[in-house]
Structure formats: C-alpha cells, structure tokens
Design an enzyme around this catalytic site. Sequence first.
Site, PDB file in Angstrom:
ATOM      1  CB  VAL A   1      -0.929   0.025   1.238  1.00 22.39           C
ATOM      2  CG1 VAL A   1      -1.659   1.367   1.335  1.00 22.39           C
ATOM      3  CG2 VAL A   1      -1.927  -1.107   1.178  1.00 22.39           C
TER       4      VAL A   1
ATOM      5  CE  LYS B   1     -10.714   7.459 -11.301  1.00 21.54           C
ATOM      6  NZ  LYS B   1     -10.154   7.366 -12.664  1.00 21.54           N
TER       7      LYS B   1
ATOM      8  NE  ARG C   1     -12.664   3.731 -18.795  1.00 17.30           N
ATOM      9  CZ  ARG C   1     -11.985   3.179 -17.796  1.00 17.30           C
ATOM     10  NH1 ARG C   1     -11.404   2.003 -17.970  1.00 17.30           N
ATOM     11  NH2 ARG C   1     -11.882   3.798 -16.628  1.00 17.30           N
TER      12      ARG C   1
HETATM   13  C1  MV4 Z   1      -3.792   1.436  -4.544  1.00 12.09           C
HETATM   14  C2  MV4 Z   1      -3.769   2.384  -3.497  1.00 12.09           C
HETATM   15  C3  MV4 Z   1      -2.718   2.302  -2.605  1.00 12.09           C
HETATM   16  N1  MV4 Z   1      -1.759   1.337  -2.735  1.00 12.09           N
HETATM   17  N2  MV4 Z   1      -2.832   0.493  -4.638  1.00 12.09           N
HETATM   18  C4  MV4 Z   1      -7.929   2.921  -6.571  1.00 12.09           C
HETATM   19  C5  MV4 Z   1      -8.309   2.798  -8.007  1.00 12.09           C
HETATM   20  C6  MV4 Z   1      -7.533   1.657  -8.532  1.00 12.09           C
HETATM   21  N3  MV4 Z   1      -7.170   1.794  -9.904  1.00 12.09           N
HETATM   22  C7  MV4 Z   1      -6.349   1.605  -7.642  1.00 12.09           C
HETATM   23  N4  MV4 Z   1      -6.655   2.337  -6.466  1.00 12.09           N
HETATM   24  C8  MV4 Z   1      -5.741   2.406  -5.447  1.00 12.09           C
HETATM   25  N5  MV4 Z   1      -4.751   1.451  -5.489  1.00 12.09           N
HETATM   26  C9  MV4 Z   1      -1.829   0.455  -3.747  1.00 12.09           C
HETATM   27  N6  MV4 Z   1      -0.876  -0.480  -3.860  1.00 12.09           N
HETATM   28  C10 MV4 Z   1      -4.766   3.346  -3.450  1.00 12.09           C
HETATM   29  C11 MV4 Z   1      -5.770   3.358  -4.420  1.00 12.09           C
HETATM   30  C12 MV4 Z   1      -6.761   4.412  -4.343  1.00 12.09           C
HETATM   31  C13 MV4 Z   1      -7.844   4.376  -3.424  1.00 12.09           C
HETATM   32  C14 MV4 Z   1      -8.081   3.296  -2.588  1.00 12.09           C
HETATM   33  C15 MV4 Z   1      -9.155   3.284  -1.718  1.00 12.09           C
HETATM   34  C16 MV4 Z   1     -10.016   4.365  -1.641  1.00 12.09           C
HETATM   35  C17 MV4 Z   1      -9.817   5.454  -2.441  1.00 12.09           C
HETATM   36  C18 MV4 Z   1      -8.747   5.471  -3.345  1.00 12.09           C
HETATM   37  C19 MV4 Z   1      -8.543   6.580  -4.179  1.00 12.09           C
HETATM   38  C20 MV4 Z   1      -7.518   6.588  -5.085  1.00 12.09           C
HETATM   39  C21 MV4 Z   1      -6.633   5.510  -5.159  1.00 12.09           C
END
Ligand code: MV4
Length: 449
Positions: A202, A237, A292
């Site tokens: 993370v 989003k 996309r």
């Molecule tokens: C993560 C992360 C932190 N660490 N992966 C959210 C969308 C997807 N494409 C990937 N996402 C994330 N991946 C790692 N290794 C944080 C997000 C993340 C997110 C996660 C939970 C709640 C809101 C978020 C907003 C943006 C990105």
Amino acid sequence: MFQHVLIANRGEIARRIIRTCKRLGIQTVAVYSEADKNALHVKEADEAHHIGGAKVSDSYLNMEAIIEVAKKTKAEAIHPGYGLLSENAEFAALCHHEGITFIGPSAQVIKQMGNKIEARKTMEQVGIPIVPGISAPLHDAEEAVRRANMIGYPVMLKASSGGGGIGMQLVRHDEELYRAFEGNQKRAQSFFNDGTLYMEKVIEHARHIEIQVLFDSFGHGVHLFERDCSLQRRHQKIIEEAPAICLDEVVRHQMGQMAIQAAKAIGYENAGTIECLVDQDQQFYFLEMNTRLQVEHPVTEEITGIDLVEEQLKIAALEPLSFTQEDIHQIGHAIEVRIYAEDPVTFYPSPGTITHLSTPTAPYIRHESSVSSGSVMTPYYDPMMAKMIVYGDTREIAIKRLKAALQTYEIEGIKTNLSLLREMASSSAFLHGSITTDFLMKEREGKRS
Ligand code: MV4
C-alpha cells in the site's frame, strides 16, 4: 474520415460523442435498449436502432445485435464510449473481423492491459516504476501471507482481471489476510470470471494521478498531462481535476515521458490513460492502464483545448496527429464533479423520475448530462446522471465557481449526491489540496462499519 459512426453506448457519453461527430459532419447511429426509448441520445443521433431489452446483457453488451446494426446502417466505425464494451477485447476483435473499425486500441493491447498482472510485468520490463509487489498470481492464502511478509504490511490484495478498485482490499496483518483471501478470490471469480489475485504494497499518503495519452496509427504520440483523481468513494470517483496541484514541474515532465514510453512499448493506438500513485516524496508508480476514453476526460480537454473524441475519430480513420508535444500546454484549471442519482446516506442508487432539473449556465461551466426535466433514471444502468466541469484561470477561481454553481443546481424527484458534493467542494481539505487516497480509505471504512 468516416461518414457513419455507430455509438455503442448510452447516457451522457453517447451524447458527448454525437456532438463531436456532428461538428465533424459525421452521420451518427445510436443504439438503445427497451428502457432507453425516450433517452436523449436516441433523439439526438441521426438515426437510432433498438437492440434489445433493458438489461445491459440484452442490449448494450449484445455484440451481435450491435454489429448487425452497424452493418445495416453502413457504419464504418464503432465508438464504444466508456464502460460496457469499451475494454472488451472480444468485441474489438469481432469488429475487426467484420471489417468495422473499433475506435480504440487493438484487441491484443486491450487484453494485455486488461490483465493487471500482465500489465505490471510489461511495464516492469520496459523500466517503468511499478508499485512494489508481486507480478504473478497468488495460489493460496499461505503463499499470500508469505509474500505479504516479504513486501511488508499493509498490502493491497487485487484482482488481476479487476481494475478501477473493484475487487481490491487493504490488509494489515497475517490473520486479516488469511480471512480475506478466499472471499476475494470468490468475488473476483464471480465479478470477472477470473479469481486470480495479486498483491501490492500500500502506498500511503499517495495521490491518484493519471496521464492521458494519444497515439496515432503511425506510432507517433503525445501525452496531455495529468488529472488528479484522488477524491473517490467506494471506488467511484467524485471530483477530478487538472492540473494536479501536488506535482512539481520536473516530476510532471518525468511522468509524461514515462506515459509516452509505456504506450510506445506496447504499440498503443488511440486514447489511453496511465494510472499512477504519487507518494509524498513525489515518487510515482504505475498502477494500471485504461484503454478507453475516461469519464473524466473533459478536465483534460478544458485545460489543453483538445477535443479527445475528435482525435480518437481521426486516429481511427488513420489520420496522423496534427500536433506535437510542444503544441500542448496546460492552461488554467478545470474541476469535474459527478452527479449521481443515489441516496446520500446509504449510497444506494435512487431511480425515479426527475420532476425538476435546473442547471447553472456560464461560459466557464460545461455540463455533460444524460437527462432533462421529466427524464427517468432507471435501475438498469450506472446511476451517474451528469457531470459538471468548471474552469478558471486558477484553482481558487475554479473552486469558487464550483461552489457557486453547486448552490444553484436543482434536482427534484430523486435523491442525489448534490449535498455531498457541496460539502466536499467547501471542505478545507479539498481547498488546501490535502486529500490523498488514504484519507478516503479511512473515511470509507468509517462509513461501512
Ligand atoms: C492502490 C492504493 C494504494 N496502494 N494500490 C484505486 C483505483 C484503482 N485503480 C487503484 N486504487 C488504489 N490502489 C496500492 N498499492 C490506493 C488506491 C486508491 C484508493 C483506494 C481506496 C479508496 C480510495 C482510493 C482513491 C484513489 C486511489
């Protein structure tokens, strides 16, 4: 350029694509489901064809029915919009097989990037920084725990066929991982028909930044800078903006170069987006690539002055890009909010009839909507009813305009997230740009328990 283009989508994005086609003198062919007989995209297209029942599997995902309409109407190309068939490699291949241009990258590239483990491996080989983690399927919980201890907690368990955050879980320790593994495997299997899981460290206090790219069929491409999409809730989003305020100019340049390198390496064609996390030390990591046009593409259009749908059409029609990287600049600031027909307390979709709709208008407001007064939000599709994009010379001006616009926005008859948007737009965390991905992860967990 094409004479007829079929739009294999509905709602605001179908209308958005129709608008650019009209400006370019292209005849538009809409398709619609039983539930969308009175939809605005049906009225606005030059012709519209019924393709099946209300359920997406009977209509908007019905590949054969869509291809049949394309053939009947002599549409030379199909624009898939976002969602639905837009990242379906089988559909892209079927179009190709039928001699119809799929407006997007090749089926092979869609497949390659759709497999998130494959995408990580590919980017790693090209020398793009990826989030620390594993780039191979996890076989069982024991292996996952072993790997997590090597990576270091907290880790993010992800579905290889997922993306956009679906099938993703943050795990803090061994016991939690043991508990989470099988459930996630099953969920991934039922959601994506593929239970394959992988794992990443993370990245804490990060921002979710994505880079827009455009590549023509001659292998020439540009990036259109970044969007900040850190404000998400339950994988939806809510607010997106461009430029990202956190990026220093050197890192912005590096990320742009990285995105071009990534797209080139896979022979990318058409519009695409490289999603990254950027940590507090401005280190950036590749997350995944979306093959996309994205929901939030208008913020990029507003600050660069480039119509992404027009470019998609030209690229698909085998025209070379008419500009170079030096021609593209970020001018001003754009913010997009998504208006959902949902209960602001439970977040459940809130279908029904919109009895009254009044939306703000100003030269600096762009409204992309699927509805008008009297429209019905059905339970069959995504509950997003509109997007509002505001522009300003500076972020402060854009926020001021956003707040004022949200105050005058009126929707009656259904429940919406307007109150939540007003709250977010007025929050000091948003104003100061201090919202990172974990801010919302914590908030999200709070709401769930
Ligand atoms: C993560 C992360 C932190 N660490 N992966 C959210 C969308 C997807 N494409 C990937 N996402 C994330 N991946 C790692 N290794 C944080 C997000 C993340 C997110 C996660 C939970 C709640 C809101 C978020 C907003 C943006 C990105």
